[in-house]
Enzyme design. Structure first.
Site, PDB file in Angstrom:
ATOM      1  N   TYR A 164     -25.164   7.600   4.257  1.00  0.00           N
ATOM      2  CA  TYR A 164     -23.774   7.897   4.622  1.00  0.00           C
ATOM      3  C   TYR A 164     -23.559   7.672   6.116  1.00  0.00           C
ATOM      4  O   TYR A 164     -22.594   7.061   6.536  1.00  0.00           O
ATOM      5  CB  TYR A 164     -23.465   9.355   4.254  1.00  0.00           C
ATOM      6  CG  TYR A 164     -22.035   9.743   4.496  1.00  0.00           C
ATOM      7  CD1 TYR A 164     -21.083   9.564   3.487  1.00  0.00           C
ATOM      8  CD2 TYR A 164     -21.626  10.291   5.704  1.00  0.00           C
ATOM      9  CE1 TYR A 164     -19.763   9.916   3.692  1.00  0.00           C
ATOM     10  CE2 TYR A 164     -20.300  10.641   5.913  1.00  0.00           C
ATOM     11  CZ  TYR A 164     -19.374  10.462   4.909  1.00  0.00           C
ATOM     12  OH  TYR A 164     -18.067  10.809   5.112  1.00  0.00           O
ATOM     13  N   PHE A 192       2.567 -11.336  10.512  1.00  0.00           N
ATOM     14  CA  PHE A 192       2.045 -11.325   9.150  1.00  0.00           C
ATOM     15  C   PHE A 192       2.674 -10.107   8.467  1.00  0.00           C
ATOM     16  O   PHE A 192       3.008  -9.133   9.151  1.00  0.00           O
ATOM     17  CB  PHE A 192       0.503 -11.252   9.141  1.00  0.00           C
ATOM     18  CG  PHE A 192      -0.046 -11.313   7.750  1.00  0.00           C
ATOM     19  CD1 PHE A 192       0.053 -12.480   7.015  1.00  0.00           C
ATOM     20  CD2 PHE A 192      -0.624 -10.199   7.153  1.00  0.00           C
ATOM     21  CE1 PHE A 192      -0.414 -12.532   5.703  1.00  0.00           C
ATOM     22  CE2 PHE A 192      -1.097 -10.255   5.850  1.00  0.00           C
ATOM     23  CZ  PHE A 192      -0.991 -11.413   5.122  1.00  0.00           C
ATOM     24  N   THR A 193       2.833 -10.182   7.159  1.00  0.00           N
ATOM     25  CA  THR A 193       3.592  -9.128   6.438  1.00  0.00           C
ATOM     26  C   THR A 193       3.091  -7.713   6.756  1.00  0.00           C
ATOM     27  O   THR A 193       3.866  -6.843   7.158  1.00  0.00           O
ATOM     28  CB  THR A 193       3.500  -9.350   4.919  1.00  0.00           C
ATOM     29  OG1 THR A 193       2.122  -9.542   4.582  1.00  0.00           O
ATOM     30  CG2 THR A 193       4.301 -10.558   4.475  1.00  0.00           C
ATOM     31  N   ASP A 229      -5.793 -11.151  15.968  1.00  0.00           N
ATOM     32  CA  ASP A 229      -5.990 -11.025  14.530  1.00  0.00           C
ATOM     33  C   ASP A 229      -6.825 -12.234  14.127  1.00  0.00           C
ATOM     34  O   ASP A 229      -6.331 -13.365  14.082  1.00  0.00           O
ATOM     35  CB  ASP A 229      -4.639 -11.023  13.811  1.00  0.00           C
ATOM     36  CG  ASP A 229      -4.786 -10.906  12.289  1.00  0.00           C
ATOM     37  OD1 ASP A 229      -5.904 -11.133  11.793  1.00  0.00           O
ATOM     38  OD2 ASP A 229      -3.793 -10.596  11.615  1.00  0.00           O
ATOM     39  N   LYS A 232     -11.240 -12.471   4.274  1.00  0.00           N
ATOM     40  CA  LYS A 232     -11.157 -13.883   4.653  1.00  0.00           C
ATOM     41  C   LYS A 232     -12.300 -14.226   5.606  1.00  0.00           C
ATOM     42  O   LYS A 232     -13.211 -14.933   5.247  1.00  0.00           O
ATOM     43  CB  LYS A 232      -9.801 -14.160   5.299  1.00  0.00           C
ATOM     44  CG  LYS A 232      -8.661 -13.987   4.315  1.00  0.00           C
ATOM     45  CD  LYS A 232      -7.540 -13.212   4.920  1.00  0.00           C
ATOM     46  CE  LYS A 232      -6.501 -12.861   3.876  1.00  0.00           C
ATOM     47  NZ  LYS A 232      -5.370 -12.154   4.458  1.00  0.00           N
ATOM     48  N   ARG A 267       6.598 -18.326  -1.435  1.00  0.00           N
ATOM     49  CA  ARG A 267       6.810 -17.884  -0.054  1.00  0.00           C
ATOM     50  C   ARG A 267       8.217 -18.336   0.324  1.00  0.00           C
ATOM     51  O   ARG A 267       8.423 -19.297   1.010  1.00  0.00           O
ATOM     52  CB  ARG A 267       5.762 -18.490   0.894  1.00  0.00           C
ATOM     53  CG  ARG A 267       4.370 -17.956   0.662  1.00  0.00           C
ATOM     54  CD  ARG A 267       4.068 -16.733   1.510  1.00  0.00           C
ATOM     55  NE  ARG A 267       4.203 -15.463   0.849  1.00  0.00           N
ATOM     56  CZ  ARG A 267       3.536 -14.363   1.197  1.00  0.00           C
ATOM     57  NH1 ARG A 267       2.675 -14.372   2.164  1.00  0.00           N
ATOM     58  NH2 ARG A 267       3.755 -13.233   0.585  1.00  0.00           N
ATOM     59  N   PHE A 291       8.578  -9.029  -4.717  1.00  0.00           N
ATOM     60  CA  PHE A 291       7.771 -10.209  -5.072  1.00  0.00           C
ATOM     61  C   PHE A 291       6.506  -9.838  -5.843  1.00  0.00           C
ATOM     62  O   PHE A 291       5.989 -10.626  -6.610  1.00  0.00           O
ATOM     63  CB  PHE A 291       7.438 -11.047  -3.835  1.00  0.00           C
ATOM     64  CG  PHE A 291       6.612 -10.330  -2.797  1.00  0.00           C
ATOM     65  CD1 PHE A 291       7.216  -9.496  -1.877  1.00  0.00           C
ATOM     66  CD2 PHE A 291       5.231 -10.492  -2.751  1.00  0.00           C
ATOM     67  CE1 PHE A 291       6.464  -8.834  -0.912  1.00  0.00           C
ATOM     68  CE2 PHE A 291       4.470  -9.838  -1.804  1.00  0.00           C
ATOM     69  CZ  PHE A 291       5.084  -8.997  -0.882  1.00  0.00           C
TER      70      PHE A 291
HETATM   71  C1  LIG Z   1      -4.799 -11.083   5.030  1.00  0.00           C
HETATM   72  C2  LIG Z   1      -4.381 -10.887   6.406  1.00  0.00           C
HETATM   73  C3  LIG Z   1      -4.221  -9.605   6.948  1.00  0.00           C
HETATM   74  C4  LIG Z   1      -4.387  -8.349   6.123  1.00  0.00           C
HETATM   75  O1  LIG Z   1      -5.676  -8.217   5.647  1.00  0.00           O
HETATM   76  P1  LIG Z   1      -6.010  -7.425   4.283  1.00  0.00           P
HETATM   77  O2  LIG Z   1      -7.481  -7.409   4.231  1.00  0.00           O
HETATM   78  O3  LIG Z   1      -5.360  -8.167   3.170  1.00  0.00           O
HETATM   79  O4  LIG Z   1      -5.419  -6.071   4.432  1.00  0.00           O
HETATM   80  C5  LIG Z   1      -3.839  -9.512   8.269  1.00  0.00           C
HETATM   81  N1  LIG Z   1      -3.625 -10.605   9.016  1.00  0.00           N
HETATM   82  C6  LIG Z   1      -3.756 -11.849   8.531  1.00  0.00           C
HETATM   83  C7  LIG Z   1      -3.516 -13.029   9.404  1.00  0.00           C
HETATM   84  C8  LIG Z   1      -4.136 -12.044   7.216  1.00  0.00           C
HETATM   85  O5  LIG Z   1      -4.264 -13.290   6.734  1.00  0.00           O
END
Ligand SMILES: *Cc1c(COP(=O)(O)O)cnc(C)c1O
Length: 481
Positions: A80, A132-133, A222, A265, A388, A454
């Site tokens: 842990y 980003f969203t 990011d 990613k 999109r 969506f």
């Molecule tokens: C996917 C993504 C996020 C969010 O990441 P999650 O792991 O899906 O929460 C943030 N910024 C960018 C540029 C992304 O592509």
């Protein structure tokens, strides 16, 4: 992946990996596809995987792992607190980014939550090349504002600019001069997601950092899509030609105060977190991790994913690995361009983007061209893309439709997942659909949630166009799937 010249003249991206674990796919007949999209309310998010042949919805958490990543998962240390796995991960981050401190989080948006809770209050402005969203949602939730400063070419659908994700530096300086006191940090999004995975140049990244530091503010990257951006810097930027991927990464990281990422990613795993050099910054954010994510040595991630991430980050330093996505996307984009199909250019990372506005100009924006094209492509080929466009927007407060600035169908190319014959199949079915585009009609909502429509909304075709598409398919392809 390497671009390889054939004796016959053709040039193709050649896989420099072999497949050792496979997953069976089904390609169901076109009649079943028409039924399935109806059952899913014409929303590709609601399709069942058993009905999908090529899943090009996203690159998130669906990238293939390597044999080394899977092997590393076996030696994960489950304790842990103080797990050796966490140490291996932070050591790898320090080696690559030069960052001594790491705050783990369960995925990218959780890192954004920590950043926003630490730095954003009512009236705060966060400049960025593009939003980003999930980033925007966390900032606006706390009363902050997003200021987008991407160069004009960034939002032009067809362009030859190699770095469409670059900041407009003049606007950045102007914003600092006018409203600098409301800005705690500038956010640089590598491989700008929502404008087609478009990169920034090393030169622009360095300039943004220098300007921001000259005003005494922080620079945050990011890095979720950094791997594609590294590839583009290495291949498109003269000044980086003689630098290794590792050197480019270090040059970028040296200019950042905080680097956060989604490991769904970057690193071909799942999870995320924030890396930094400065202890004070680390202490400022630290307590939010056990509060919202989990203890400081896992932050909501499984130790197996952390092991896979450490190896995945190392693999990200290898051009043969990080070229796979961009080269397949370029192949797909070039082939579609050659066939006259409207796509976003230049090819970026993340995926190939069809321009629904030019693909089906006869479908009015109020009848959701990008959503209609997503449904049509699923019927034509069992290929799942992501809308999109206007469906991804929220209605205005008065209930009127907020029409999106672009109507795109995103076809993500998860890394190391598809083969070239599958990409060729997608190109062929898209071309067929383009030649039959007059058959495609619009959609209308039958169930419309007030937020995140969506994800959950359901739509009907405005006419029997989907039936006509099935008939045309049968006529051209006979008994073929
Ligand atoms: C996917 C993504 C996020 C969010 O990441 P999650 O792991 O899906 O929460 C943030 N910024 C960018 C540029 C992304 O592509």
């Amino acid at each position: 992946m390497q671009e390889i010249q054939f004796y016959t003249g053709e040039s193709i991206p050649l896989e420099l990996h072999k497949v050792r674990i496979v997953q069976k796919l089904d390609l169901v007949p076109v009649e079943r596809r028409a039924e399935a999209i109806k059952e899913a309310g014409n929303n590709t998010f609601l399709l069942k995987n058993k009905d999908i042949f090529l899943d090009m919805l996203t690159d998130s958490g669906v990238n293939a792992m390597s044999d080394r990543q899977l092997a590393a998962m076996m030696i994960a240390d489950d304790s842990y607190a103080g797990s050796a796995t966490f140490t291996r991960l932070t050591d790898k981050l320090e080696e690559i980014f030069g960052t001594h401190y790491f705050l783990p989080a369960h995925q990218g948006r959780a890192a954004e939550n920590i950043l926003a809770m630490t730095f954003v209050e009512k009236g705060t402005i966060i400049p960025m090349n593009y939003h980003f969203t999930t980033t925007k949602a966390h900032i606006t939730r706390l009363g902050g504002y997003v200021e987008e400063l991407v160069i004009d070419e960034g939002t032009e659908i067809t362009s030859t600019h190699p770095f469409k994700g670059n900041f407009d530096l003049t606007r950045l300086k102007k914003l600092f001069d006018e409203k600098g006191d409301r800005i705690p940090f500038v956010r640089i999004e590598a491989g700008t997601n929502l404008i087609g995975g478009q990169p920034l140049s090393l030169e622009n990244i360095e300039a943004v950092s220098d300007i921001t530091h000259s005003y005494g503010k922080l620079v945050v990257m990011d890095a979720s899509l950094l791997q594609d951006n590294l590839y583009f810097i290495k291949t498109r930027e003269e000044k980086a030609r003689n630098l290794s991927v590792r050197e480019i990464t270090k040059r970028i990281a040296d200019k950042m105060d905080i680097i956060y990422f989604s490991a769904r990613k970057l690193g071909f795993a799942r999870g995320g977190g924030l890396a930094m050099r400065d202890e004070k910054l680390y202490l400022k954010m630290r307590e939010l991790v056990p509060m919202f994510e989990g203890f400081l040595t896992y932050g909501g991630m499984s130790v197996r994913e952390m092991e896979a991430m450490a190896v995945g980050l190392e693999e990200t330093m290898d051009m043969d690995v990080i070229s796979q996505g961009p080269l397949f996307i370029k192949y797909m984009t070039d082939e579609l361009l050659r066939l006259g199909v409207p796509v976003v250019t230049p090819a970026g990372g993340l995926g190939c983007h069809l321009d629904a506005t030019r693909f089906i100009p006869h479908v009015r924006q109020e009848e959701y061209p990008a959503g209609a094209l997503a449904a049509a492509l699923y019927i034509a080929g069992g290929i799942r893309g992501m809308e999109r466009g206007t469906i991804s927007e929220q209605r205005e407060e008065d209930g009127s439709e907020h029409l999106a600035s672009v109507e795109l169908l995103r076809l993500a190319v998860p890394r190391r997942v598809f083969t070239l014959s599958q990409i060729k199949y997608a190109v062929d079915r898209i071309k067929w659909l383009y030649d039959n585009r007059n058959l495609i009609g619009g959609l209308k909502f039958v169930e419309e949630p007030s937020s995140l429509r969506f994800f959950f909304g359901r739509l009907d075709p405005v006419s029997d166009w989907q039936q006509k598409l099935v008939e045309a398919f049968r006529k051209d392809f006979g008994d073929s799937l």
